[in-house]
Design a protein around this motif. Structure first.
Motif, short mmCIF file in Angstrom:
data_model
loop_
_atom_site.label_atom_id
_atom_site.label_comp_id
_atom_site.label_asym_id
_atom_site.label_seq_id
_atom_site.Cartn_x
_atom_site.Cartn_y
_atom_site.Cartn_z
N ARG A 197 39.58 -8.54 60.28
CA ARG A 197 39.27 -9.36 59.08
C ARG A 197 38.00 -8.83 58.64
N SER A 227 45.89 -23.26 46.70
CA SER A 227 47.03 -23.00 47.38
C SER A 227 46.68 -21.32 48.46
N PHE A 278 35.38 -1.64 52.40
CA PHE A 278 36.56 -2.16 51.73
C PHE A 278 36.29 -2.37 50.43
N PHE A 324 43.08 -11.87 48.48
CA PHE A 324 41.80 -11.38 48.56
C PHE A 324 41.59 -9.95 49.28
N THR A 325 42.64 -9.27 49.42
CA THR A 325 42.71 -8.09 50.19
C THR A 325 42.99 -6.95 49.01
N LYS A 340 51.88 -16.15 39.12
CA LYS A 340 52.14 -16.94 40.26
C LYS A 340 51.97 -18.46 40.11
N GLN A 394 48.38 -22.41 51.48
CA GLN A 394 49.32 -21.69 51.85
C GLN A 394 49.05 -20.25 52.61
N ARG A 395 47.69 -20.21 52.75
CA ARG A 395 47.06 -18.90 53.20
C ARG A 395 47.36 -17.57 52.84
N SER A 396 48.15 -17.67 51.33
CA SER A 396 48.29 -16.50 50.75
C SER A 396 46.81 -15.69 50.27
N GLY A 397 45.91 -16.11 50.36
CA GLY A 397 44.35 -15.63 50.03
C GLY A 397 44.45 -14.47 50.83
N LEU A 398 45.08 -14.61 52.13
CA LEU A 398 44.77 -13.46 53.06
C LEU A 398 45.46 -12.09 52.36
N THR A 399 46.19 -12.19 51.54
CA THR A 399 46.78 -10.96 50.73
C THR A 399 45.99 -10.84 49.68
N LEU A 411 37.52 -10.08 54.73
CA LEU A 411 37.78 -11.55 54.64
C LEU A 411 36.86 -12.20 55.56
N VAL A 426 38.39 -16.34 55.11
CA VAL A 426 39.76 -16.45 54.96
C VAL A 426 40.38 -15.95 55.81
N LYS A 427 41.30 -16.95 56.57
CA LYS A 427 42.25 -16.87 57.62
C LYS A 427 43.26 -17.55 58.00
N ARG A 475 57.73 -18.72 47.54
CA ARG A 475 58.05 -17.51 46.96
C ARG A 475 59.27 -16.76 47.60
N ALA A 497 51.45 -15.60 56.55
CA ALA A 497 50.20 -16.15 55.40
C ALA A 497 50.98 -15.77 54.21
N GLN A 498 51.90 -16.51 53.53
CA GLN A 498 52.48 -16.29 52.29
C GLN A 498 52.85 -17.62 51.62
N HIS A 499 52.81 -17.77 50.38
CA HIS A 499 53.26 -19.05 49.94
C HIS A 499 54.97 -19.23 50.53
#
Ligand SMILES: Nc1ncnc2c1ncn2[C@@H]1O[C@H](COP(=O)(O)OP(=O)(O)O)[C@@H](O)[C@H]1O
Ligand SMILES: [Mg+2]
Lengths: 303, 268
Positions: free
Chosen positions: A45, B95, A65, B106-107, B34, B99-104, A50, B267-268, A88, A83-85
């Motif tokens: 992370r 969300s 990064f 914010f990358t 989204k 939903q933890r989608s921030g992991l992607t 992150l 974010v984790k 979707r 870790a995805q919605h």
């Protein structure tokens, strides 16, 4: 190339990643190995911004990064496939990646094909995916921007043996084309199958690093006595650093003759004295896992 | 390249073109997408149209004839917009954490301020579209209603008043954005939002009737109170001053705090 320099993270007074430094080179698959809670995810992370490091730096091809103009085009990241919605669809998740990165929409179908997800599966919501399907989708999302570097946290988790072999072949192919791969695992077996280089971490520190070939053949000595305390004292007197293995025997990098002499000088009865075989890496890993019987950290570098 | 090209995982780099910075407009388009690409998100926004249309029909059916004017129609259709839009803005932000989608997310875009800015813009775009819909549905309802009732069609909403209604809705929306940044949790954010819009106005009006000092201070500290003038029409400079101070107090200040939390939080 990923370059980690003196990276540390402390939560309150609790240091969970301590002064780690290593390089993941291009053309190589680097395995980041360590038991659960060792600090692998926290380190990763920090590499992708992150989590803010307490100290130290992580750079990708020489840049932080956060300074990359379009990170997805240079670094593919999968930190947690789940870790995805959940609402979707898999295809939509790839489409979002494709749109943000600004690559042709044909990439979505190409990658679905690469990770063997059917059009039918791509139309399903990821909430209904198995862990293995999520891992495949996560790999696909990481590859959408055709990056030169991959950072994958436990990508083989949830894959069956055939899936692990598939992943190995895919990452092998990727590295053979000049890509840099850093992947983590808490299972030595997975790393042995997939990685070229190994960085082993325990309790936030790097325990050893080197190429898999070197580490697996790196010899050492295993010695055992019914009187562990006396044996440790004898080794300490001789200045020999040891680690206590879960079964009560001691392991050291020192040559077998020197270990025998130290035991003799200390008047300690031995029940076992042998060269550590390729199990050296495994011994160290087991020792990390059984963190109760810890004696000293052996920092070893085979570079 | 041959027609038989097979995809390999290996980086080929050049094939996808130069690596250029991501323009904000692209992030806005993705964030807008989204908002609609999940069932929950789609129906939330669809519910604005559905309840709006229901409100038009209910107005025609139940409102007394003299109330069949454009302002009343626009108000009836606009109410769901006012209530639902802040939830859209809130969930767009929360969300990423819940939903933890921030992991992607914010990358892909490491500068989290840009992601928040893009989300705010896409909320505003949905808001403007919803209000255009509300004004249009209100116009249709107004013509239909007066025709059915046999009364003359009354157009009693000035452009100026329509503008303050739009502003009032944007203030509502920013409550959602602010709460999203401060709480970063969908469940917590929604609960807090309903406490703010349903409970707090009742408490403050109770306080105002029982406490003289609060009755004087209320316009300067009570955001829903100030918003009411935006919806019902702004007549004095003092009303604008009330809007400015309450928005500063309840949206800008906590918003700045929330943005700092968004930038610094792990974010984790
Ligand atoms: N936010 C946090 N606050 C306190 N401790 C944390 C936090 N996040 C992780 N840790 C601790 O850091 C250690 C390393 O965790 P992690 O990086 O997830 O390990 P790994 O991925 O190797 O299993 C664990 O002991 C974990 O409990
Ligand atoms: Mg982990």
């Amino acid at each position: 190339m990923i370059t980690i320099e003196a990276l540390s993270k402390a939560y309150g007074g609790n240091t969970v990643v301590q002064d780690i430094s290593f390089t993941a080179r291009s053309g190589r698959v680097t395995g980041f190995l360590g038991p659960n809670g060792a600090g692998k995810s926290t380190s990763m992370r920090m590499m992708v911004g992150l989590t803010a490091p307490t100290r130290g730096t992580a750079t990708i091809n020489g840049r932080r990064f956060a300074d990359l103009p379009n990170p997805g085009r240079e670094v593919g990241v999968m930190l947690d496939a789940s870790a995805q919605h959940a609402g979707r669809t898999g295809g939509e998740i790839l489409t979002i990646a494709q749109r943000v990165m600004g690559v042709p929409s044909s990439r979505v179908a190409e990658l679905l094909d690469l990770v063997s997800l059917t059009g039918d599966e791509a139309d399903r919501r990821v909430g209904n995916y198995s862990l293995g399907m999520r891992q495949r989708l996560g790999i696909a999302a990481a590859l959408v921007g055709d990056p030169g570097v991959l950072i994958l946290d436990e990508p083989a988790n949830g894959l069956d043996p055939a899936g692990i072999r598939w992943m190995r072949d895919l990452l092998r192919d990727y590295a053979d084309h000049g890509g840099t791969v850093l992947l983590s695992s808490h299972l030595l077996g997975e790393i042995e199958i997939i990685a070229d280089d190994i960085v082993m971490i325990g309790q936030g520190r790097i325990v050893c690093q080197g190429s898999k070939a070197e580490l697996l053949q790196a010899a050492g000595t295993v010695v055992r006595s019914p009187d562990v305390a006396a044996l440790r004292e004898a080794m300490g007197t001789a200045g020999i650093q040891v680690t206590v293995l879960p079964d009560g025997s001691l392991r050291t990098d020192t040559d077998i003759a020197d270990v025998g002499r130290a035991a003799y000088d200390g008047g300690v009865l031995l029940t076992e004295l042998r060269t550590a075989d390729s199990g050296g890496l495994e011994d160290m890993f087991l020792e990390l896992t059984a963190d109760t019987q810890r004696d000293t950290h052996t920092e070893r570098s085979v570079a | 390249m041959s027609a038989m090209t097979t995809t390999t995982a290996g980086p080929t780099r050049a094939r996808l073109g130069e690596i250029a910075p991501i323009p904000l407009s692209r992030v806005v388009r993705v964030e807008l997408r989204k908002m609609f690409d999940t069932r929950a998100g789609f129906w939330l926004i669809a519910s604005i149209a559905i309840t709006g249309l229901t409100a038009t029909i209910a107005t025609i059916a139940f409102a007394p004839d003299q109330d069949l004017t454009y302002y009343n129609f626009a108000k009836a259709v606009g109410y769901p917009v006012t209530v639902i839009l802040p939830m859209v803005a809130l969930l767009a932000i929360t969300s990423e954490w819940s939903q933890r989608s921030g992991l992607t997310t914010f990358t892909y875009v490491p500068d989290r301020r840009r992601v928040i800015l893009a989300k705010t813009w896409s909320s505003v775009i949905v808001a403007i579209a919803s209000m255009l819909f509300a004004f249009a549905a209100g116009a249709v309802g107004n013509v239909a209603g007066s025709t059915i009732a046999g009364t003359s069609t009354v157009w009693d909403l000035s452009a100026g008043h329509a503008t303050t209604i739009v502003l009032g809705n944007l203030v509502s929306l920013s409550i959602g954005t602010m709460l999203g940044m401060v709480l970063r949790s969908s469940a917590g954010g929604l609960v807090m939002y309903f406490v703010l819009v349903l409970l707090v106005p009742n408490l403050t009006s109770l306080l105002a009737t029982s406490q003289d000092w609060f009755a004087h201070a209320q316009p300067w500290v009570d955001l829903p109170f100030a918003q009411t003038s935006l919806f019902e029409g702004m007549h004095t400079g003092a009303q604008w001053a009330h809007v400015a101070t309450t928005v500063g107090l309840w949206i800008v200040l906590p918003g700045i705090y929330g943005l700092r939390r968004v930038i610094r939080s792990e974010v984790k």
